[in-house]
Motif scaffolding. Structure first.
Motif, short mmCIF file in Angstrom:
data_model
loop_
_atom_site.label_atom_id
_atom_site.label_comp_id
_atom_site.label_asym_id
_atom_site.label_seq_id
_atom_site.Cartn_x
_atom_site.Cartn_y
_atom_site.Cartn_z
N GLN A 132 -2.62 -3.66 15.51
CA GLN A 132 -2.13 -2.36 15.08
C GLN A 132 -3.08 -1.72 14.06
O GLN A 132 -3.31 -0.52 14.09
N GLN A 133 -3.64 -2.53 13.19
CA GLN A 133 -4.61 -2.01 12.21
C GLN A 133 -5.86 -1.49 12.92
O GLN A 133 -6.43 -0.48 12.52
N ALA A 134 -6.28 -2.18 13.99
CA ALA A 134 -7.46 -1.75 14.73
C ALA A 134 -7.23 -0.39 15.39
O ALA A 134 -8.15 0.41 15.51
N LEU A 135 -5.99 -0.11 15.80
CA LEU A 135 -5.68 1.19 16.40
C LEU A 135 -5.78 2.31 15.38
O LEU A 135 -6.10 3.44 15.72
N LEU A 136 -5.53 2.01 14.11
CA LEU A 136 -5.61 3.01 13.06
C LEU A 136 -7.03 3.26 12.58
O LEU A 136 -7.33 4.32 12.05
N ARG A 169 -6.09 13.44 -1.69
CA ARG A 169 -6.35 12.77 -0.40
C ARG A 169 -6.59 11.27 -0.59
O ARG A 169 -6.24 10.47 0.27
N GLU A 170 -7.21 10.89 -1.70
CA GLU A 170 -7.44 9.47 -1.96
C GLU A 170 -6.12 8.74 -2.16
O GLU A 170 -5.98 7.58 -1.75
N ALA A 171 -5.14 9.38 -2.79
CA ALA A 171 -3.83 8.76 -2.96
C ALA A 171 -3.15 8.56 -1.60
O ALA A 171 -2.51 7.53 -1.37
N SER A 215 -1.85 0.70 1.93
CA SER A 215 -0.75 -0.15 1.47
C SER A 215 0.24 -0.43 2.60
O SER A 215 0.68 -1.56 2.78
N VAL A 216 0.57 0.58 3.38
CA VAL A 216 1.52 0.41 4.48
C VAL A 216 0.90 -0.45 5.58
O VAL A 216 1.57 -1.29 6.18
N SER A 217 -0.40 -0.28 5.82
CA SER A 217 -1.04 -1.02 6.92
C SER A 217 -1.15 -2.51 6.65
O SER A 217 -1.41 -3.27 7.58
N ARG A 218 -0.92 -2.93 5.42
CA ARG A 218 -0.93 -4.38 5.14
C ARG A 218 0.15 -5.11 5.93
O ARG A 218 0.03 -6.29 6.22
N PHE A 219 1.19 -4.40 6.31
CA PHE A 219 2.31 -5.02 7.02
C PHE A 219 2.17 -4.94 8.53
O PHE A 219 3.07 -5.35 9.26
#
Length: 119
Positions: free
Chosen positions: A67-71, A49-51, A58-62
């Motif tokens: 959009q990051q706040a929604l996640l 799960r940590e991976a 890593s994906v959210s850096r883009f």
């Protein structure tokens, strides 16, 4: 792209779940969407799960800040839920007639056969 879970039932009745990274492609002949597996993560109970969390990070850096706040989770672990009121349900709970059941003009279920036609 999405994370997909598939299930398989063994002969003994136990269910094994697998996680896969997939995306949909259109079939060249029929035009219907079909899932294409990009990566198999293996059995869901054995996945690191940590991976997966590192992959999401890593994906959210883009993504943009919005959009990051929604996640991001909306509640912090320190927030608590307070029970304000609790009641015991008493008696028969009659949900009434099923949705789409016939009713006459007064709203009575089953009264349609007594209604005058054309009125």
């Amino acid at each position: 792209m999405y994370l997909r879970e598939t299930r398989r039932t063994n002969r003994d009745g136990s269910v094994v779940r697998y996680l896969q990274l997939a995306h949909n492609e259109r079939h060249p002949v029929t035009g219907s969407p079909t899932a294409k597996v990009i990566h198999n993560f293996g059995r869901a109970d054995q996945v690191d799960r940590e991976a997966l969390a590192r992959l999401v990070s890593s994906v959210s850096r883009f993504l943009s800040r919005e959009q990051q706040a929604l996640l991001a989770p909306q509640a912090t672990p320190t927030e608590q839920v307070e029970v304000v009121e609790s009641r015991r349900l008493v008696g028969d709970l009659d949900p009434g007639p099923p949705a789409g059941a016939a009713r006459d003009r007064r709203g009575d279920p089953g009264g349609c056969d007594r209604a005058a036609p054309g009125r």
